[in-house]
Scaffold this active site. Structure first.
Site, PDB file in Angstrom:
ATOM      1  N   VAL A 249       0.838  -1.197   0.000  1.00 36.75           N
ATOM      2  CA  VAL A 249       0.000   0.000   0.000  1.00 36.75           C
ATOM      3  C   VAL A 249       0.876   1.252   0.000  1.00 36.75           C
ATOM      4  CG1 VAL A 249      -1.815   1.250   1.226  1.00 36.75           C
ATOM      5  CG2 VAL A 249      -1.823  -1.255   1.214  1.00 36.75           C
ATOM      6  N   GLU A 250       1.949   1.220   0.781  1.00 40.23           N
ATOM      7  CA  GLU A 250       2.857   2.367   0.837  1.00 40.23           C
ATOM      8  C   GLU A 250       3.468   2.653  -0.531  1.00 40.23           C
ATOM      9  OE1 GLU A 250       7.069   3.661   3.029  1.00 40.23           O
ATOM     10  OE2 GLU A 250       5.843   2.040   3.854  1.00 40.23           O
ATOM     11  N   ARG A 251       3.846   1.625  -1.250  1.00 43.76           N
ATOM     12  CA  ARG A 251       4.475   1.822  -2.553  1.00 43.76           C
ATOM     13  C   ARG A 251       3.479   2.359  -3.570  1.00 43.76           C
ATOM     14  NH1 ARG A 251       7.911  -3.730  -1.460  1.00 43.76           N
ATOM     15  NH2 ARG A 251       9.440  -2.680  -0.114  1.00 43.76           N
TER      16      ARG A 251
ATOM     17  N   VAL B  10       3.298   6.119  -2.977  1.00 43.57           N
ATOM     18  CA  VAL B  10       4.405   6.848  -3.593  1.00 43.57           C
ATOM     19  C   VAL B  10       4.129   7.101  -5.067  1.00 43.57           C
ATOM     20  CG1 VAL B  10       6.856   6.738  -4.221  1.00 43.57           C
ATOM     21  CG2 VAL B  10       6.110   6.003  -1.952  1.00 43.57           C
TER      22      VAL B  10
END
Length: 381
Positions: free
Chosen positions: A241-243, A246
């Site tokens: 999810v973090e990627r 970004v």
């Protein structure tokens, strides 16, 4: 991808909030090296922006993932990367595991105030000797009765000086590598916890970043998120999810930078006319704009797959790798085309150039993304 009228109305809402509550203060917060999270986050929480995809039972909106895409895209119109990243930690990096794997009690105690914005949270994974190599982390949580006793340190922690609680990844058994880790909620007012130092960064300066220290920090075992020993796997899912976050933000950052550079080149007179008359400059901007379109199309395809419940590890990895490299290329081009003015701190290009560099490092370096893709595609000996 087809956005509905509701999606478009939401985009306007977020844009208005950014223009009113964030953009006017960016210069001040950048100079201060921090921002007032405990003032800003409750305003965002009141509008339902901090728990878009989370269950309404805990204060979330129960919305589809496209709302998160829109939120991230619009946050990066603020003129800096630090504040969007701090908000992203609250919404898409420190809380997904808690929402998916946490007990009802943990969600009531920690997720609900995070969604309201009355509690600031952070994700504590990186260590001095374990950055992208998460399997090498050394912070330990040893069980003592009904408590974990935690010792170790964490480095480069976003929201670290302001967080009320952490989603901590710690080693909870003697098993090596990725085995034997657990995610644990740690309140930052717990005895033994301290902020060792605030870090002075190249970019993203409005976002506070810290080194954290744990000295016999005692936390209930019931604060474990999900299954003891499955923290690494849960964190890897959270990294996906973090990627995606970004990559979503990179599209807006790049597009906005290219538009501002275009407008400058139309006004800047040199060699008998506007610089925009140079075919090379025009073609270079067009080339980069086309690459931004491709990244956005990939992002939207990934978002649709995520909505359908598919495993998007590969798509997110490709997006993160591409976004980091494209940001660097766009930032370098924009500062070059502004000439000496672009090198001045008073010009937006300097901040953009500094902020953009993190995308190829944080959340897994480019080299780690390539390692993941090589393994998935069978490019191994």
């Amino acid at each position: 991808m087809r956005f509905t009228d509701e999606h478009r109305a939401f985009r306007q809402l977020v844009r208005d909030v950014v223009e009113k509550e964030i953009a006017p203060h960016v210069d001040e917060w950048e100079r201060a090296g921090t921002f007032p999270a405990h003032e800003l986050f409750p305003k965002l929480g009141e509008l339902g922006l901090l728990g878009l995809e989370y269950h309404p039972e805990y204060g979330g909106q129960g919305a589809d993932h496209l709302y998160s895409v829109i939120l991230v895209e619009e946050l990066y119109r603020s003129g800096c990367a630090g504040i969007p990243m701090a908000i992203g930690v609250q919404t898409m990096m420190a809380t997904p595991s808690l929402h998916q794997f946490g007990t009802d009690e943990l969600k009531r105690r920690y997720l609900e105030p995070a969604i309201r914005g009355t509690a600031v949270c952070s994700i504590a994974v990186t260590e001095p000797a374990a950055g992208s190599d998460v399997a090498g982390l050394r912070t330990r949580a040893v069980r003592d009765g009904d408590d974990w006793v935690i010792n170790g340190s964490k480095l480069y922690i976003t929201n670290g000086t302001q967080a009320d609680w952490l989603c901590l990844l710690a080693r909870t058994s003697d098993e090596g590598g990725h085995r034997g880790m657990s995610q644990i909620v740690v309140e930052t007012d717990t005895p033994g916890f301290s902020v060792s130092r605030t870090l002075d960064k190249l970019g993203n300066r409005s976002s506070d970043t810290a080194e954290l220290f744990f000295d016999d920090v005692r936390v209930p075992v019931s604060n474990t998120i999900g299954t003891v020993g499955r923290g690494f796997q849960q964190q890897m899912a959270q990294f996906v999810v973090e990627r995606m976050f970004v990559a979503y933000g990179a599209v807006t950052s790049c597009r906005h930078a290219l538009e501002r550079t275009r407008d400058y080149l139309k006004q800047r007179q040199a060699f008998g006319g506007p610089l925009m008359a140079s075919q090379y400059l025009a073609f270079r901007l067009a080339e980069l704009s086309a690459q931004v379109d491709l990244l956005q199309s990939h992002n939207y395809a990934s978002a649709e797959a995520y909505l359908a419940g598919e495993d998007v590890t590969r798509q997110a990895t490709v997006a993160k790798l591409t976004a980091g490299r494209l940001l660097r290329e766009v930032a370098d081009t924009c500062i070059q085309f502004h000439g000496g003015m672009g090198y001045m701190e008073e010009t937006w290009t300097s901040r953009f150039y500094r902020d953009s560099r993190l995308a190829s490092i944080g959340g897994g370096a480019d080299e780690v993304m390539l390692q993941v893709l090589a393994r998935m595609d069978g490019f191994t000996a």
